[in-house]
Design a protein around this motif. Structure first.
Motif, PDB file in Angstrom:
ATOM      1  N   CYS A 235     -37.935 -98.512 -68.794  1.00  0.00           N
ATOM      2  CA  CYS A 235     -39.210 -99.052 -68.331  1.00  0.00           C
ATOM      3  C   CYS A 235     -40.098 -99.335 -69.539  1.00  0.00           C
ATOM      4  CB  CYS A 235     -39.917 -98.065 -67.410  1.00  0.00           C
ATOM      5  SG  CYS A 235     -38.958 -97.601 -65.964  1.00  0.00           S
ATOM      6  N   THR A 236     -40.994-100.314 -69.389  1.00  0.00           N
ATOM      7  CA  THR A 236     -41.895-100.696 -70.469  1.00  0.00           C
ATOM      8  C   THR A 236     -43.320-100.776 -69.943  1.00  0.00           C
ATOM      9  OG1 THR A 236     -40.140-101.980 -71.515  1.00  0.00           O
ATOM     10  CG2 THR A 236     -42.386-102.453 -72.218  1.00  0.00           C
ATOM     11  N   VAL A 237     -44.243-100.240 -70.732  1.00  0.00           N
ATOM     12  CA  VAL A 237     -45.665-100.288 -70.404  1.00  0.00           C
ATOM     13  C   VAL A 237     -46.428-100.634 -71.681  1.00  0.00           C
ATOM     14  CG1 VAL A 237     -45.958 -97.793 -70.702  1.00  0.00           C
ATOM     15  CG2 VAL A 237     -47.570 -99.058 -69.285  1.00  0.00           C
ATOM     16  N   LEU A 238     -47.467-101.471 -71.556  1.00  0.00           N
ATOM     17  CA  LEU A 238     -48.277-101.885 -72.703  1.00  0.00           C
ATOM     18  C   LEU A 238     -49.732-101.536 -72.456  1.00  0.00           C
ATOM     19  CD1 LEU A 238     -45.929-104.283 -72.383  1.00  0.00           C
ATOM     20  CD2 LEU A 238     -47.125-105.084 -74.378  1.00  0.00           C
ATOM     21  N   ALA A 239     -50.465-101.259 -73.531  1.00  0.00           N
ATOM     22  CA  ALA A 239     -51.903-101.007 -73.461  1.00  0.00           C
ATOM     23  C   ALA A 239     -52.611-102.074 -74.280  1.00  0.00           C
ATOM     24  CB  ALA A 239     -52.212 -99.620 -73.996  1.00  0.00           C
ATOM     25  N   TYR A 240     -53.724-102.600 -73.749  1.00  0.00           N
ATOM     26  CA  TYR A 240     -54.472-103.667 -74.407  1.00  0.00           C
ATOM     27  C   TYR A 240     -55.894-103.219 -74.701  1.00  0.00           C
ATOM     28  CZ  TYR A 240     -50.717-106.672 -72.755  1.00  0.00           C
ATOM     29  OH  TYR A 240     -49.496-107.234 -72.503  1.00  0.00           O
ATOM     30  N   ALA A 241     -56.456-103.753 -75.788  1.00  0.00           N
ATOM     31  CA  ALA A 241     -57.841-103.492 -76.153  1.00  0.00           C
ATOM     32  C   ALA A 241     -58.737-104.532 -75.475  1.00  0.00           C
ATOM     33  CB  ALA A 241     -58.007-103.553 -77.665  1.00  0.00           C
ATOM     34  N   GLU A 242     -60.023-104.398 -75.688  1.00  0.00           N
ATOM     35  CA  GLU A 242     -60.997-105.306 -75.078  1.00  0.00           C
ATOM     36  C   GLU A 242     -60.774-106.752 -75.517  1.00  0.00           C
ATOM     37  OE1 GLU A 242     -65.800-105.530 -74.303  1.00  0.00           O
ATOM     38  OE2 GLU A 242     -64.995-104.059 -75.707  1.00  0.00           O
ATOM     39  N   ASP A 243     -60.294-106.947 -76.754  1.00  0.00           N
ATOM     40  CA  ASP A 243     -60.044-108.308 -77.254  1.00  0.00           C
ATOM     41  C   ASP A 243     -58.665-108.832 -76.843  1.00  0.00           C
ATOM     42  OD1 ASP A 243     -58.396-106.782 -78.842  1.00  0.00           O
ATOM     43  OD2 ASP A 243     -59.202-107.510 -80.753  1.00  0.00           O
ATOM     44  N   HIS A 244     -57.995-108.148 -75.927  1.00  0.00           N
ATOM     45  CA  HIS A 244     -56.689-108.526 -75.366  1.00  0.00           C
ATOM     46  C   HIS A 244     -55.515-108.371 -76.335  1.00  0.00           C
ATOM     47  CE1 HIS A 244     -58.806-109.985 -71.871  1.00  0.00           C
ATOM     48  NE2 HIS A 244     -59.560-110.726 -72.653  1.00  0.00           N
ATOM     49  N   SER A 245     -55.733-107.710 -77.432  1.00  0.00           N
ATOM     50  CA  SER A 245     -54.622-107.450 -78.349  1.00  0.00           C
ATOM     51  C   SER A 245     -53.899-106.178 -77.905  1.00  0.00           C
ATOM     52  CB  SER A 245     -55.120-107.313 -79.789  1.00  0.00           C
ATOM     53  OG  SER A 245     -55.993-106.203 -79.895  1.00  0.00           O
ATOM     54  N   THR A 246     -52.614-106.120 -78.184  1.00  0.00           N
ATOM     55  CA  THR A 246     -51.811-104.951 -77.818  1.00  0.00           C
ATOM     56  C   THR A 246     -52.133-103.817 -78.786  1.00  0.00           C
ATOM     57  OG1 THR A 246     -50.050-106.397 -77.032  1.00  0.00           O
ATOM     58  CG2 THR A 246     -49.464-104.106 -77.460  1.00  0.00           C
ATOM     59  N   VAL A 247     -52.531-102.680 -78.229  1.00  0.00           N
ATOM     60  CA  VAL A 247     -52.861-101.528 -79.063  1.00  0.00           C
ATOM     61  C   VAL A 247     -51.856-100.395 -78.896  1.00  0.00           C
ATOM     62  CG1 VAL A 247     -55.307-102.061 -79.240  1.00  0.00           C
ATOM     63  CG2 VAL A 247     -54.489-100.656 -77.334  1.00  0.00           C
ATOM     64  N   GLY A 248     -50.933-100.539 -77.976  1.00  0.00           N
ATOM     65  CA  GLY A 248     -49.898 -99.534 -77.798  1.00  0.00           C
ATOM     66  C   GLY A 248     -48.874 -99.982 -76.778  1.00  0.00           C
ATOM     67  N   PHE A 249     -47.652 -99.530 -76.942  1.00  0.00           N
ATOM     68  CA  PHE A 249     -46.615 -99.812 -75.945  1.00  0.00           C
ATOM     69  C   PHE A 249     -45.573 -98.708 -76.020  1.00  0.00           C
ATOM     70  CE2 PHE A 249     -44.551-101.540 -79.633  1.00  0.00           C
ATOM     71  CZ  PHE A 249     -43.202-101.358 -79.401  1.00  0.00           C
ATOM     72  N   GLN A 250     -44.850 -98.589 -74.930  1.00  0.00           N
ATOM     73  CA  GLN A 250     -43.772 -97.606 -74.907  1.00  0.00           C
ATOM     74  C   GLN A 250     -42.687 -98.094 -73.965  1.00  0.00           C
ATOM     75  OE1 GLN A 250     -45.046 -93.611 -74.403  1.00  0.00           O
ATOM     76  NE2 GLN A 250     -42.994 -92.786 -74.340  1.00  0.00           N
ATOM     77  N   THR A 251     -41.447 -97.994 -74.421  1.00  0.00           N
ATOM     78  CA  THR A 251     -40.274 -98.216 -73.589  1.00  0.00           C
ATOM     79  C   THR A 251     -39.575 -96.875 -73.490  1.00  0.00           C
ATOM     80  OG1 THR A 251     -40.074-100.507 -74.300  1.00  0.00           O
ATOM     81  CG2 THR A 251     -38.110 -99.486 -73.364  1.00  0.00           C
ATOM     82  N   PHE A 252     -39.264 -96.473 -72.264  1.00  0.00           N
ATOM     83  CA  PHE A 252     -38.705 -95.137 -72.075  1.00  0.00           C
ATOM     84  C   PHE A 252     -37.634 -95.164 -70.997  1.00  0.00           C
ATOM     85  CE2 PHE A 252     -42.180 -95.647 -69.183  1.00  0.00           C
ATOM     86  CZ  PHE A 252     -41.770 -95.040 -68.006  1.00  0.00           C
ATOM     87  N   THR A 253     -36.810 -94.121 -70.993  1.00  0.00           N
ATOM     88  CA  THR A 253     -35.789 -93.945 -69.967  1.00  0.00           C
ATOM     89  C   THR A 253     -36.404 -93.111 -68.846  1.00  0.00           C
ATOM     90  OG1 THR A 253     -34.041 -94.017 -71.615  1.00  0.00           O
ATOM     91  CG2 THR A 253     -33.485 -93.058 -69.472  1.00  0.00           C
ATOM     92  N   PRO A 254     -36.519 -93.689 -67.653  1.00  0.00           N
ATOM     93  CA  PRO A 254     -37.205 -92.987 -66.571  1.00  0.00           C
ATOM     94  C   PRO A 254     -36.297 -91.995 -65.849  1.00  0.00           C
ATOM     95  CG  PRO A 254     -36.479 -95.096 -65.779  1.00  0.00           C
ATOM     96  CD  PRO A 254     -36.098 -95.032 -67.236  1.00  0.00           C
TER      97      PRO A 254
END
Length: 133
Positions: free
Chosen positions: A82-101
């Motif tokens: 699974c993949t999840v991304l986090a975005y800042a106010e300016d819409h840039s990616t500030v974090g992401f993680q791919t993990f085995t659920p």
């Protein structure tokens, strides 16, 4: 009149029975192939190997986001991720993680470069399932 009838019959002669049957058989094969593809596509998309949804997310300070997700693994041998991304106010990616659920509800903490304002749950994929669910 028979001369005219003979002339019309020669001019507008119907095709042979063999040609008509060949066209009908070819048409039936094309229709059967289209129906088979349609049934296969419906079955494939209605039976994913893994399905998921994000339930909630919560900011954990300026450098982390906690995400709660519900994952259903229907085929453990397919090695889901699974993949999840986090975005800042300016819409840039500030974090992401791919993990085995694991199957069921789970909480994931994503480290971020700076404070996140939104989270994008990309979903889960598995071997043989390219579309995230």
């Amino acid at each position: 009149m028979s001369h005219d009838a003979d002339h019309l019959a020669d001019r507008y002669r119907s095709g042979s029975a063999w040609a008509r049957n060949a066209v009908l058989v070819a048409g039936a094969v094309v229709v059967a192939a289209a129906i088979g593809w349609f049934v296969w596509a419906i079955w494939l998309h209605s039976h994913p190997k893994v399905g998921s949804s994000m339930d909630s997310w919560e900011l954990q300070g300026p450098n982390a986001v906690k995400v709660t997700a519900d994952v259903h693994i229907y085929d453990a041998a397919a090695h889901p991720s699974c993949t999840v991304l986090a975005y800042a106010e300016d819409h840039s990616t500030v974090g992401f993680q791919t993990f085995t659920p694991i199957s069921g509800r789970q909480t994931i903490t994503i480290k971020t470069e700076r404070a996140a304002t939104s989270v994008d749950w990309r979903g889960c994929t598995a071997n043989g399932q390219k579309d995230p669910q």
